[in-house]
Design an enzyme around this catalytic site. Sequence first.
Site, PDB file in Angstrom:
ATOM      1  N   ASN A  92       2.630  -3.529  -5.999  1.00  0.00           N
ATOM      2  CA  ASN A  92       1.499  -2.997  -5.203  1.00  0.00           C
ATOM      3  C   ASN A  92       1.949  -2.664  -3.718  1.00  0.00           C
ATOM      4  OD1 ASN A  92      -1.291  -3.061  -4.286  1.00  0.00           O
ATOM      5  ND2 ASN A  92      -0.333  -4.633  -2.752  1.00  0.00           N
ATOM      6  N   TYR A 159       4.063  11.706  -0.306  1.00  0.00           N
ATOM      7  CA  TYR A 159       3.354  10.439  -0.896  1.00  0.00           C
ATOM      8  C   TYR A 159       3.250  10.745  -2.467  1.00  0.00           C
ATOM      9  CZ  TYR A 159      -0.095   6.944  -1.791  1.00  0.00           C
ATOM     10  OH  TYR A 159      -0.994   6.140  -2.451  1.00  0.00           O
ATOM     11  N   LYS A 163       4.545   8.712  -5.914  1.00  0.00           N
ATOM     12  CA  LYS A 163       3.510   8.049  -7.015  1.00  0.00           C
ATOM     13  C   LYS A 163       3.721   8.844  -8.259  1.00  0.00           C
ATOM     14  CE  LYS A 163       1.707   4.923  -4.387  1.00  0.00           C
ATOM     15  NZ  LYS A 163       1.843   3.583  -4.893  1.00  0.00           N
ATOM     16  N   GLU A 195     -10.805   1.476   0.297  1.00  0.00           N
ATOM     17  CA  GLU A 195     -10.940   1.168   1.794  1.00  0.00           C
ATOM     18  C   GLU A 195     -10.103  -0.102   1.902  1.00  0.00           C
ATOM     19  OE1 GLU A 195     -14.847   0.743   3.671  1.00  0.00           O
ATOM     20  OE2 GLU A 195     -14.245   0.528   5.528  1.00  0.00           O
ATOM     21  N   THR A 196      -8.874  -0.082   2.765  1.00  0.00           N
ATOM     22  CA  THR A 196      -7.880  -0.912   3.177  1.00  0.00           C
ATOM     23  C   THR A 196      -7.093  -0.621   4.528  1.00  0.00           C
ATOM     24  OG1 THR A 196      -5.949   0.417   2.164  1.00  0.00           O
ATOM     25  CG2 THR A 196      -7.346  -1.135   0.706  1.00  0.00           C
TER      26      THR A 196
HETATM   27  N1  LIG Z   1      -5.959   2.521  -0.155  1.00  0.00           N
HETATM   28  C1  LIG Z   1      -5.978   3.834  -0.815  1.00  0.00           C
HETATM   29  O1  LIG Z   1      -6.854   4.576  -0.698  1.00  0.00           O
HETATM   30  C2  LIG Z   1      -4.987   3.943  -2.219  1.00  0.00           C
HETATM   31  C3  LIG Z   1      -5.263   4.669  -2.943  1.00  0.00           C
HETATM   32  C4  LIG Z   1      -4.332   4.753  -4.179  1.00  0.00           C
HETATM   33  C5  LIG Z   1      -3.322   3.670  -4.136  1.00  0.00           C
HETATM   34  N2  LIG Z   1      -3.007   3.170  -3.207  1.00  0.00           N
HETATM   35  C6  LIG Z   1      -1.690   2.295  -3.193  1.00  0.00           C
HETATM   36  O2  LIG Z   1      -2.476   0.963  -3.424  1.00  0.00           O
HETATM   37  C7  LIG Z   1      -1.219   0.070  -2.978  1.00  0.00           C
HETATM   38  C8  LIG Z   1      -1.565  -0.996  -1.908  1.00  0.00           C
HETATM   39  O3  LIG Z   1      -2.095  -0.540  -0.614  1.00  0.00           O
HETATM   40  P1  LIG Z   1      -3.482  -1.025   0.233  1.00  0.00           P
HETATM   41  O4  LIG Z   1      -4.502   0.500  -0.004  1.00  0.00           O
HETATM   42  O5  LIG Z   1      -3.957  -2.044  -0.343  1.00  0.00           O
HETATM   43  O6  LIG Z   1      -2.900  -0.566   1.645  1.00  0.00           O
HETATM   44  P2  LIG Z   1      -2.492  -1.634   2.897  1.00  0.00           P
HETATM   45  O7  LIG Z   1      -3.823  -2.435   3.074  1.00  0.00           O
HETATM   46  O8  LIG Z   1      -2.024  -0.718   3.859  1.00  0.00           O
HETATM   47  O9  LIG Z   1      -1.510  -2.496   2.232  1.00  0.00           O
HETATM   48  C9  LIG Z   1       0.026  -2.054   1.941  1.00  0.00           C
HETATM   49  C10 LIG Z   1       0.814  -3.328   1.848  1.00  0.00           C
HETATM   50  O10 LIG Z   1       2.084  -2.818   1.749  1.00  0.00           O
HETATM   51  C11 LIG Z   1       2.873  -3.894   2.199  1.00  0.00           C
HETATM   52  N3  LIG Z   1       4.098  -3.088   2.635  1.00  0.00           N
HETATM   53  C12 LIG Z   1       4.301  -2.051   3.315  1.00  0.00           C
HETATM   54  N4  LIG Z   1       5.587  -1.714   3.728  1.00  0.00           N
HETATM   55  C13 LIG Z   1       6.255  -3.021   3.174  1.00  0.00           C
HETATM   56  C14 LIG Z   1       7.487  -3.343   3.500  1.00  0.00           C
HETATM   57  N5  LIG Z   1       8.578  -2.564   3.706  1.00  0.00           N
HETATM   58  N6  LIG Z   1       8.058  -4.413   2.922  1.00  0.00           N
HETATM   59  C15 LIG Z   1       7.003  -5.145   2.367  1.00  0.00           C
HETATM   60  N7  LIG Z   1       5.972  -4.986   2.215  1.00  0.00           N
HETATM   61  C16 LIG Z   1       5.216  -3.715   2.543  1.00  0.00           C
HETATM   62  C17 LIG Z   1       2.040  -4.254   3.401  1.00  0.00           C
HETATM   63  O11 LIG Z   1       2.508  -5.495   3.915  1.00  0.00           O
HETATM   64  P3  LIG Z   1       3.442  -5.822   5.505  1.00  0.00           P
HETATM   65  O12 LIG Z   1       2.599  -4.575   6.258  1.00  0.00           O
HETATM   66  O13 LIG Z   1       2.850  -7.087   5.862  1.00  0.00           O
HETATM   67  O14 LIG Z   1       4.618  -5.416   5.144  1.00  0.00           O
HETATM   68  C18 LIG Z   1       0.666  -4.310   2.902  1.00  0.00           C
HETATM   69  O15 LIG Z   1       0.517  -5.691   2.551  1.00  0.00           O
HETATM   70  C19 LIG Z   1      -0.147   0.903  -2.247  1.00  0.00           C
HETATM   71  O16 LIG Z   1       0.734   1.223  -3.288  1.00  0.00           O
HETATM   72  C20 LIG Z   1      -0.976   2.224  -2.297  1.00  0.00           C
HETATM   73  O17 LIG Z   1      -0.235   3.399  -2.267  1.00  0.00           O
HETATM   74  C21 LIG Z   1      -4.005   2.981  -1.940  1.00  0.00           C
END
Ligand SMILES: NC(=O)c1ccc[n+]([C@@H]2O[C@H](COP(=O)([O-])OP(=O)(O)OC[C@H]3O[C@@H](n4cnc5c(N)ncnc54)[C@H](OP(=O)(O)O)[C@@H]3O)[C@@H](O)[C@H]2O)c1
Length: 252
Positions: A92, A159, A163, A195-196
């Site tokens: 994830n 980005y 993906k 929303e994250t």
């Molecule tokens: N939010 C959206 O709109 C959206 C839409 C489509 C897909 N996604 C995908 O959903 C997934 C989760 O993202 P999210 O939306 O939940 O965002 P988020 O809240 O920013 O979470 C991202 C997570 O990735 C971890 N991470 C980032 N760099 C890292 C590293 N070098 N080593 C280990 N962990 C790392 C962060 O943890 P730490 O900072 O603690 O390391 C955090 O737990 C991602 O793959 C994203 O591309 C998100």
Amino acid sequence: MSLSRWAGKAALITGASSGIGLATARRLGQAGMKLALAARRAEPLDSLKNELTAAGTETIVVPTDLRRDESILAMFDAVREAWGGVDVLINNAGLGRNDTIAEGKTEDWREVLEVNVLALTVCIREALVDMAGKADAQIINISSVAAHRIPPGRNATFYGASKHAVRGITNGLRDELVQQGSPVKIGMISPGLVETGFHAAFYRDEQKGQEAYTRFKALEPVDIADAVVYMLSTPPHVQINDIILRPLAQPH
Ligand SMILES: NC(=O)c1ccc[n+]([C@@H]2O[C@H](COP(=O)([O-])OP(=O)(O)OC[C@H]3O[C@@H](n4cnc5c(N)ncnc54)[C@H](OP(=O)(O)O)[C@@H]3O)[C@@H](O)[C@H]2O)c1
């Protein structure tokens, strides 16, 4: 949707410190899975562990920097030591950066590639070692609608390309597993706007990150966690390749 056959099995969730990963941990904990929580920040992982442990979930925290190979290998060692390896991998963790190809920075692209593509692939390779010989195991990659179409007008070309690579790896691995007659399932989930913390990191700006969620009602992290549950709940002979889900008002 029943996850009963996964109760007592071990799931590793990367990016469990916030957003989709955190919501997924809560859902899989409710299903009785043992959970390994990985991300760089130990503090939110510890607090999630306390919450899950209080609810009866066996949990370990594995602070991990997915940009470092040795850190990924140590993460898998920790899960093997605790439970003999993973049954479910939720790949994830991920990030994007607000840039154009004309003006983006090599270092930002390297980080996006290393986390979104390279670490995801290394995690799959290591999980497959643990899954060898198991009758039931599953890998779920959290991808994006950007895996299907580079988001227009969003400064997210690189980005989106990362993906697209996740989609290629997911589909290519499925073919490899089928060729091998493996029971391991591989699927991905492709959300639109959720929303994250993602957009605060994308813009490197908390306020701009919040503004990304004011245009229309975004998905909530639990909506994606529910898609994970659905994917895991299918019987062993059913393989869901991809779930694409968007907020009602998101056009593309
Ligand atoms: N939010 C959206 O709109 C959206 C839409 C489509 C897909 N996604 C995908 O959903 C997934 C989760 O993202 P999210 O939306 O939940 O965002 P988020 O809240 O920013 O979470 C991202 C997570 O990735 C971890 N991470 C980032 N760099 C890292 C590293 N070098 N080593 C280990 N962990 C790392 C962060 O943890 P730490 O900072 O603690 O390391 C955090 O737990 C991602 O793959 C994203 O591309 C998100």
